[in-house]
Design an enzyme around this catalytic site. Sequence first.
Site, mmCIF file in Angstrom:
data_model
loop_
_atom_site.group_PDB
_atom_site.id
_atom_site.type_symbol
_atom_site.label_atom_id
_atom_site.label_comp_id
_atom_site.label_asym_id
_atom_site.label_seq_id
_atom_site.Cartn_x
_atom_site.Cartn_y
_atom_site.Cartn_z
ATOM 1 N N GLU A 306 -28.155 31.500 -29.103
ATOM 2 C CA GLU A 306 -26.722 31.290 -28.682
ATOM 3 C C GLU A 306 -25.807 32.450 -29.084
ATOM 4 O OE1 GLU A 306 -26.269 26.492 -28.218
ATOM 5 O OE2 GLU A 306 -26.006 27.222 -30.347
ATOM 6 N N ASP A 379 -31.983 19.230 -27.740
ATOM 7 C CA ASP A 379 -31.007 19.348 -28.684
ATOM 8 C C ASP A 379 -30.383 17.909 -28.775
ATOM 9 O OD1 ASP A 379 -28.639 20.498 -29.698
ATOM 10 O OD2 ASP A 379 -27.649 21.243 -27.993
ATOM 11 N N GLU A 407 -22.937 14.038 -31.418
ATOM 12 C CA GLU A 407 -22.700 15.132 -30.327
ATOM 13 C C GLU A 407 -22.943 14.730 -28.770
ATOM 14 O OE1 GLU A 407 -23.537 19.752 -28.971
ATOM 15 O OE2 GLU A 407 -24.358 18.898 -30.731
#
Length: 714
Positions: A306, A379, A407
């Site tokens: 990332e 993820d 999340e």
Amino acid sequence: MKKVLLILFIFLCGYQVQAEDGYNAWLRYTPISQPALLSAYRTQIASCYIPGHSPTDTAIRNELQQALHSMLQQSVSFTAAIQPRALVCARINLLPAALQQQLGNLLTNTDSSGYLLKTISYAGKNLTVITAKTDIGVLYGTFALLRKMQEQQPISNLDEHSSPKLKLRLLNHWDNLTRYVERGYAGISIWNWHTLPTYIDPRYTDYARLNASIGINGTVLNNVNASATILTRPWLLKVAAIAKVLRPYGIRVYLSARFSAPIEIGNLHTADPLNDSVRTWWQEKAKEIYSIIPDFGGFLVKANSEGQPGPQSYGRSHADGANLLADALAPYGGIVMWRAFVYNPEATDRFKQAYEEFTPLDGKFHSNVLVQVKNGPIDFQPREPISPLLAAMPKTPLLLEFQLTQEYLGQGTHLVYEAPLFKEVLETDTYANGKNSTVASIVDGDLNQHTLTGITGVANIGNERNWTNHPFGQANWYALGRLAWNPQLSSDTIAKEWIRQTFGCNPKVINTIDTMMLASRETMVQYMTPLGLHHIMGNGHHYGPAPWSNHAPRPDWDPVYYHKADNFGIGFDRTATGSNALAQYQPGLRQQYADSSSCDPRFLLWFHHVSWQHKMPSGRTLWNELCYQYNAGVNGVTQMQQQWKNIAPFIDPERYQQVTMLLGIQHQDAIWWRDACLSYFSSIAKLPIPAPYPMPAHPLEYYQQLRFPYAPGN
């Protein structure tokens, strides 16, 4: 009139009933309500004997003073000699010789963090003994005893030996130096960097107490998307101030290190791990860190992922990068935790990349390196198959990474108890070394004979008064610590422990909340991502559904990349006819997923692109099953609301109202997920939502135009 005067007298004397704001979490130490049990506790613990004088002994003394005074509703004396009916808290070598002889053999198989709780008779005195090889072990034993008392269990015949199964039991804070928390939903960071090192917030001590009470022994203070600034001396002094508070509670501090720090704060022109100047710089930096923080734990590193810098920028491997830092830390006993979360936009299937990059490096990492692997290959989704990497690196210690901050699990407003998710992962058989090669046996070192072991969780903690925003978020923090100590504990056992300490021991409350918690994760999967759907959340903020999204800067940030819905069907083909990611699993596990007709329905769309008319085990078609699951999820939240309402008389008004409002949000969100997803998939499949399921409240375009520019955590 008398009643009014009494109330006024209580108010003026300062004896108002304290609101249950959740700050004390599971260390509430409320008075024992059962008269017989209270009498038994008072009889058994008439005094305390703590001969040690270390900072940890002081922490033990402070904890017992607070806890026993509150629970027993009377003062307990601390004596300089062992009295009858005493609670004795001391490491084994501080006990009288006769006691050492009596108890020493019982500690033979206990490690340095383990403890012994034992009821004994000594010199004509009935004693309750907490002992261990170290002060930290005694601290853990103290919290274990207090847990039993909070759960109102008898302690008159104790005989408990306990040692942690995992060496490293960690929290990873994704906290930035600005105090903004990436993927944080409970306020800003608890670390007030601006006022450190001079001002020490008492909250740091309470953070340490809560962690020590569940066996957590390390914390990474800063975000994996790290700033090199934290490695400069002024900031290391701030870190040292936190470390000083945490140290008596057995908690080491770790830092996320930015790989390009030699350039950014070291004035070098390169961060190449094979460059001599770079190696020297890291060696000097490690020397500086340990001169300031002698028990510093080590570095966590996110590299070449990332956009983060890493060794691949110089044509080097992850092992080259990790070993550079490992060599710098080795003289001081420090470790490196090197994250395996890597992916790039060129990959044909993001699922595969961590395996492809790291398996060739097995055995090439130095002995003080752990590769930190997320529980699943994508993820932290509501449900993922295990990461294939977990079974593919037998020569390398692996650190299993979970995410406490929700999340993808409703963020700060949904009640989702994560222990069933953790257990699902830990109990999965990888077949890495034949049958019964569970994930738990890999990460605890048993399968491959590793001694450097651990579990870590991305923290869900912020500066909200109750730490986690949602009161039930505390249960996930609690569960991580308890499972890192003992992965064999059940979700039910952990839930009931937490409920008794957090909401009390009323059987109706325990059974009702336990039922809510144990069903909550499956309910959330149903209304968000049933049947193996994954990563269909909104882009960036990951809040709410957006299965239609296909305009992100890179394809693997878009939901359409993952569900691949078309007129024929839905799902990501990861078999040999597709990306062949399934080949990364061991044969025993691979065959469980390989055939769409026998694949576990919970993972079907992870591995197969199947027709909307595919026949499911329920007898329904895939499309009808999808409609059923989404509606079942909404109904599950409705049921939780009713269950919570049923125990209203037994819950304090503050927390009752807070959870009621949050369940209201969760119910609205569940309906939103159902209606938005079924509207979209219906438009792709050209199939109507069947009766008797309700029709979406709005047309598809309504859901598609919703925007959340200020959603937290992004």
